[in-house]
Design an enzyme around this catalytic site. Structure first.
Site, PDB file in Angstrom:
ATOM      1  N   HIS A  14       0.876  -1.188   0.000  1.00 57.78           N
ATOM      2  CA  HIS A  14       0.000   0.000   0.000  1.00 57.78           C
ATOM      3  C   HIS A  14       0.906   1.228   0.000  1.00 57.78           C
ATOM      4  O   HIS A  14       1.500   1.567   1.021  1.00 57.78           O
ATOM      5  CB  HIS A  14      -0.905   0.011   1.243  1.00 57.78           C
ATOM      6  CG  HIS A  14      -1.848   1.179   1.284  1.00 57.78           C
ATOM      7  ND1 HIS A  14      -3.197   1.034   1.484  1.00 57.78           N
ATOM      8  CD2 HIS A  14      -1.646   2.513   1.148  1.00 57.78           C
ATOM      9  CE1 HIS A  14      -3.785   2.219   1.480  1.00 57.78           C
ATOM     10  NE2 HIS A  14      -2.857   3.137   1.272  1.00 57.78           N
ATOM     11  N   HIS A  16       1.553   5.362  -1.679  1.00 60.70           N
ATOM     12  CA  HIS A  16       1.164   6.541  -2.463  1.00 60.70           C
ATOM     13  C   HIS A  16       2.425   7.167  -3.049  1.00 60.70           C
ATOM     14  O   HIS A  16       3.314   7.591  -2.310  1.00 60.70           O
ATOM     15  CB  HIS A  16       0.466   7.581  -1.577  1.00 60.70           C
ATOM     16  CG  HIS A  16      -0.800   7.085  -0.954  1.00 60.70           C
ATOM     17  ND1 HIS A  16      -2.033   7.220  -1.549  1.00 60.70           N
ATOM     18  CD2 HIS A  16      -1.014   6.414   0.204  1.00 60.70           C
ATOM     19  CE1 HIS A  16      -2.958   6.672  -0.770  1.00 60.70           C
ATOM     20  NE2 HIS A  16      -2.377   6.173   0.296  1.00 60.70           N
ATOM     21  N   LYS A  99      -9.122  -0.666  -5.907  1.00 63.53           N
ATOM     22  CA  LYS A  99      -9.167   0.010  -4.612  1.00 63.53           C
ATOM     23  C   LYS A  99     -10.544   0.595  -4.362  1.00 63.53           C
ATOM     24  O   LYS A  99     -11.089   1.305  -5.194  1.00 63.53           O
ATOM     25  CB  LYS A  99      -8.129   1.134  -4.604  1.00 63.53           C
ATOM     26  CG  LYS A  99      -8.174   2.004  -3.371  1.00 63.53           C
ATOM     27  CD  LYS A  99      -7.586   1.313  -2.162  1.00 63.53           C
ATOM     28  CE  LYS A  99      -7.867   2.121  -0.908  1.00 63.53           C
ATOM     29  NZ  LYS A  99      -6.789   2.044   0.067  1.00 63.53           N
ATOM     30  N   HIS A 136     -10.424   0.648   1.784  1.00 67.16           N
ATOM     31  CA  HIS A 136     -10.252   1.654   2.840  1.00 67.16           C
ATOM     32  C   HIS A 136     -11.459   1.523   3.761  1.00 67.16           C
ATOM     33  O   HIS A 136     -12.558   1.936   3.410  1.00 67.16           O
ATOM     34  CB  HIS A 136     -10.167   3.075   2.254  1.00 67.16           C
ATOM     35  CG  HIS A 136      -9.918   4.114   3.312  1.00 67.16           C
ATOM     36  ND1 HIS A 136      -8.720   4.771   3.441  1.00 67.16           N
ATOM     37  CD2 HIS A 136     -10.701   4.567   4.322  1.00 67.16           C
ATOM     38  CE1 HIS A 136      -8.786   5.597   4.476  1.00 67.16           C
ATOM     39  NE2 HIS A 136      -9.985   5.491   5.024  1.00 67.16           N
ATOM     40  N   HIS A 174      -4.547  -0.884   5.839  1.00 63.46           N
ATOM     41  CA  HIS A 174      -4.108  -0.099   7.009  1.00 63.46           C
ATOM     42  C   HIS A 174      -5.061  -0.200   8.201  1.00 63.46           C
ATOM     43  O   HIS A 174      -5.632   0.789   8.633  1.00 63.46           O
ATOM     44  CB  HIS A 174      -3.850   1.374   6.632  1.00 63.46           C
ATOM     45  CG  HIS A 174      -4.863   2.035   5.744  1.00 63.46           C
ATOM     46  ND1 HIS A 174      -6.222   1.964   5.952  1.00 63.46           N
ATOM     47  CD2 HIS A 174      -4.707   2.791   4.625  1.00 63.46           C
ATOM     48  CE1 HIS A 174      -6.838   2.642   5.027  1.00 63.46           C
ATOM     49  NE2 HIS A 174      -5.949   3.143   4.195  1.00 63.46           N
ATOM     50  N   ASP A 247       1.468   2.556   3.551  1.00 58.03           N
ATOM     51  CA  ASP A 247       0.614   3.736   3.399  1.00 58.03           C
ATOM     52  C   ASP A 247       1.457   5.008   3.473  1.00 58.03           C
ATOM     53  O   ASP A 247       0.992   6.032   3.967  1.00 58.03           O
ATOM     54  CB  ASP A 247      -0.519   3.758   4.432  1.00 58.03           C
ATOM     55  CG  ASP A 247      -1.586   4.783   4.086  1.00 58.03           C
ATOM     56  OD1 ASP A 247      -1.641   5.233   2.933  1.00 58.03           O
ATOM     57  OD2 ASP A 247      -2.370   5.140   4.997  1.00 58.03           O
TER      58      ASP A 247
END
Ligand code: NCD
Ligand code: ZN
Length: 347
Positions: A14, A16, A99, A136, A174, A247
């Site tokens: 995970h 970004h 996602k 999420h 997460h 994350d």
């Protein structure tokens, strides 16, 4: 005491990486991971296979020569996602997962799902094709306290969706609560959970006690200490359902240090040093490899990485930048609050 740890190259399930100047600045800090699931919450989001292929090319161009990282792309599920496009992107090897952001749950999630009935055909097609759904897991109902949003999501959304879609492979992204740990543990081999580096280290006091510390604010927000301990226990247990998803979510300091600052901790530069320290503190160094390098690959049906990394415990702390520069902006690196003695050896 063990002072050299050699493990399979870790993966980050995970991550970004953003785009443009931010991508160029942060991508090198994840270059030593093997595979990384790349979050699609750009502005606008990555919603089609063609966009995912373009984004992947931009990531590869931003990585330094010799980088190990192989980006694993995802599509951002919206109310109008076309099942055929998802299936084609998966069949063509462009995407690894899809996602799901409930609309409004977190940074850049305005295009997320508003009505789970509308995405049912996509979820059914994914279950059939074995495409994992990365979730999420927070409700956005303003009536639900922010510290309860994960637990309520499990009851109201996740469990009903899983029951309605047998065979759907789900990653609870997460997780931050003992409720998340318990739910993942109760699932079969179609359910797993990622745990971030920072949620193993901080509880909500880090954000709020003695002054507001925006660099510890992320979503899902860190919870009370008992939840952090449940996450530590899950991550260090070796249980195959739990694996690393950092994350790492870089934001310009100018966006975080605001009256309404945005959510995200940038942990890419020091994650492996922090994790080694955490696992050592818990007497579980021998299980770091399972958490960071084996369990995630197994869930995604991939072999572990062939090569290995070396972490060395030294008497002098590892140094890492407190912030990096992205274009005209600075991005603060996550500070675990303790010195890091495990050094990731650079080849
Ligand atoms: C992420 C981001 O900044 O994109 N922020 C965060 O606090 N984790 C979004 C997310 O993963 O929720
Ligand atoms: Zn994220």
């Amino acid at each position: 005491m063990t002072d050299t740890l050699i493990i399979r190259r870790p993966d980050d399930w995970h991550l970004h990486l953003r785009d443009g100047a931010m991508l160029a600045a942060v991508a090198p800090h994840s270059a030593d991971f093997g595979r990384a699931i790349i979050m699609p919450n750009l502005v606008p989001p990555v919603v089609t296979g063609a966009q995912a292929a373009d984004y992947r090319a931009r990531i590869l161009a931003a990585l330094p020569a010799g980088a190990a990282l192989q980006p694993q792309m995802t599509l951002y599920l919206t109310d109008s996602t076309d099942p055929a496009d998802v299936l084609a992107a998966h069949r063509d090897g462009i995407i690894r997962a899809v996602k799901l952001y409930p609309a409004g749950a977190t940074t850049n999630s305005a295009s997320g799902v508003t009505d789970f009935d509308r995405v049912r055909p996509v979820l059914e097609a994914m279950a059939e094709a074995g495409i994992p759904l990365c979730v999420h897991g927070e409700v956005t109902d303003p009536a639900v306290d922010i510290f309860d949003r994960e637990a309520v999501f499990i009851d109201r959304v996740l469990d009903p969706v899983r029951r309605a879609t047998p065979g759907l492979r789900v990653v609870m992204e997460h997780i931050t609560t003992s409720d998340g740990v318990d739910y993942a543990r109760a699932g079969g081999d179609d359910l797993a959970a990622t745990i971030t580096t920072h949620h193993l280290v901080i509880n909500r006091n880090a954000i709020l006690a003695g002054g507001i510390r925006p660099h510890y604010y992320c979503l899902p927000v860190a919870k009370r200490e008992s939840h952090r301990l449940a996450l530590r226990n899950a991550a260090t247990s070796g249980d195959a359902r739990f694996f690393l998803g950092t994350d790492s979510a870089p934001h310009a300091d100018s966006a975080k240090l605001q009256p309404c600052g945005c959510a995200g901790c940038f942990t890419a530069p020091n994650t492996m040093s922090i994790l080694a320290q955490v696992f050592e503190q818990d007497g579980a160094l021998d299980r770091l490899e399972a958490f960071a390098s084996l369990n995630g690959a197994a869930f995604y049906g991939l072999p572990p990485n062939d090569d290995r990394i070396t972490l060395t415990r030294r008497d002098t702390p590892a140094t890492y930048p407190t912030s990096i520069t992205a274009g005209d902006e600075t991005v603060t690196v996550f500070d675990p609050g303790f010195a890091l003695y495990w050094h990731l050896e650079k080849k």
